[in-house]
Design a protein around this motif. Sequence first.
Motif, short mmCIF file in Angstrom:
data_model
loop_
_atom_site.label_atom_id
_atom_site.label_comp_id
_atom_site.label_asym_id
_atom_site.label_seq_id
_atom_site.Cartn_x
_atom_site.Cartn_y
_atom_site.Cartn_z
N TYR A 1 2.63 17.74 -8.33
CA TYR A 1 3.52 16.55 -8.09
C TYR A 1 2.63 15.45 -7.18
CZ TYR A 1 6.60 13.43 -4.86
OH TYR A 1 6.99 12.23 -4.45
N THR A 2 2.69 14.29 -7.67
CA THR A 2 1.88 13.12 -7.08
C THR A 2 2.90 12.04 -6.55
OG1 THR A 2 1.50 11.91 -9.13
CG2 THR A 2 -0.19 13.57 -8.19
N TYR A 3 2.72 11.34 -5.51
CA TYR A 3 3.47 10.41 -5.10
C TYR A 3 2.93 8.95 -5.48
CZ TYR A 3 5.98 7.40 -1.58
OH TYR A 3 6.84 6.37 -1.10
N SER A 4 1.49 8.87 -5.12
CA SER A 4 0.85 7.67 -5.65
C SER A 4 -0.55 8.02 -5.90
CB SER A 4 0.76 6.51 -4.49
OG SER A 4 0.03 6.95 -3.49
N SER A 5 -1.22 7.29 -6.73
CA SER A 5 -2.48 7.59 -7.08
C SER A 5 -3.20 6.41 -7.21
CB SER A 5 -2.55 8.39 -8.56
OG SER A 5 -2.01 9.47 -8.49
N SER A 6 -4.66 6.42 -6.78
CA SER A 6 -5.53 5.23 -6.63
C SER A 6 -6.86 5.58 -7.27
CB SER A 6 -5.57 4.81 -5.22
OG SER A 6 -4.53 4.47 -4.47
N TRP A 7 -7.55 4.69 -7.73
CA TRP A 7 -8.94 4.61 -7.94
C TRP A 7 -9.91 4.18 -7.07
CZ3 TRP A 7 -10.92 7.49 -11.89
CH2 TRP A 7 -9.91 8.01 -12.87
N PHE A 8 -11.09 4.81 -6.60
CA PHE A 8 -11.96 4.10 -5.66
C PHE A 8 -13.17 4.20 -6.33
CE2 PHE A 8 -8.72 5.23 -2.70
CZ PHE A 8 -8.99 4.69 -1.64
N ARG A 9 -14.19 3.48 -5.74
CA ARG A 9 -15.54 3.33 -6.63
C ARG A 9 -16.57 3.42 -5.35
NH1 ARG A 9 -15.78 -2.29 -9.78
NH2 ARG A 9 -15.98 -3.67 -7.84
N ALA B 1 -11.50 0.91 -2.31
CA ALA B 1 -10.59 1.08 -3.17
C ALA B 1 -10.36 0.14 -4.32
CB ALA B 1 -9.13 0.88 -2.25
N VAL B 2 -10.05 0.34 -5.32
CA VAL B 2 -10.17 -0.57 -6.78
C VAL B 2 -8.44 -0.81 -7.01
CG1 VAL B 2 -10.47 -0.90 -9.05
CG2 VAL B 2 -12.16 0.18 -7.47
N ALA B 3 -7.54 0.11 -6.98
CA ALA B 3 -6.51 0.05 -7.30
C ALA B 3 -5.24 1.20 -7.16
CB ALA B 3 -6.33 -0.23 -9.07
N ARG B 4 -4.24 1.03 -7.08
CA ARG B 4 -3.07 1.94 -6.54
C ARG B 4 -1.82 2.02 -7.36
NH1 ARG B 4 0.03 2.79 -1.72
NH2 ARG B 4 0.39 0.66 -2.09
N ILE B 5 -1.38 3.04 -7.87
CA ILE B 5 -0.02 2.91 -8.48
C ILE B 5 1.06 4.12 -7.74
CG2 ILE B 5 -0.85 4.38 -10.34
CD1 ILE B 5 0.96 2.58 -12.13
N TYR B 6 2.16 3.64 -7.74
CA TYR B 6 3.39 4.36 -7.27
C TYR B 6 3.68 5.10 -8.55
CZ TYR B 6 3.51 2.83 -2.54
OH TYR B 6 3.47 2.46 -1.28
N ILE B 7 3.88 6.52 -8.69
CA ILE B 7 4.14 7.20 -9.76
C ILE B 7 5.55 6.86 -10.28
CG2 ILE B 7 4.12 9.56 -10.88
CD1 ILE B 7 1.30 8.33 -10.06
N LEU B 8 6.33 6.88 -9.45
CA LEU B 8 7.81 6.82 -10.01
C LEU B 8 8.21 5.49 -10.09
CD1 LEU B 8 9.80 9.41 -8.00
CD2 LEU B 8 8.91 9.61 -10.21
N SER B 9 8.01 4.48 -9.42
CA SER B 9 8.33 3.11 -9.27
C SER B 9 7.43 2.37 -10.27
CB SER B 9 8.36 2.52 -8.02
OG SER B 9 7.11 2.09 -7.49
#
Length: 125
Positions: free
Chosen positions: A27-35, A44-52
């Motif tokens: 289970y994940t709540y939100s995920s992001s990409w860093f570089r 931090a590059v971008a973030r997305i909420y998994i459900l919404s």
Amino acid sequence: KVQLLGYGGGSVQAGGSLRVSCAASGYTYSSSWFRQGPGKQREAVARIYILSGNIDYADSVKGRFTISRDNAKNTVYLQMNSLKVEGTAMYYCATTNRSNAAGYRWTDDGRYNYWGRGNQITVSS
């Protein structure tokens, strides 16, 4: 317990495109990409909420990068278009399976409790 497996990366000329993906086992709540580029701090590059599906982007990539998710595959993607030389970096997938009780911003490392191994992206001129 969440395990992350990253796919993609490689070399591309400036102006080109690449896509990286990150598959999660739990289970994940939100995920992001860093570089993190050579001699630079991780950003931090971008973030997305998994459900919404709500999304945030760093100003440096806005309009060029797109973060998305396939919930059926429990996978998050980062489509990188119009890549620049300064985009050369190790790209890391990060995810959290908990609420933001500590009050972290999405750009804070401490928000995420699971990190992928990293995908090397090299952009040449």
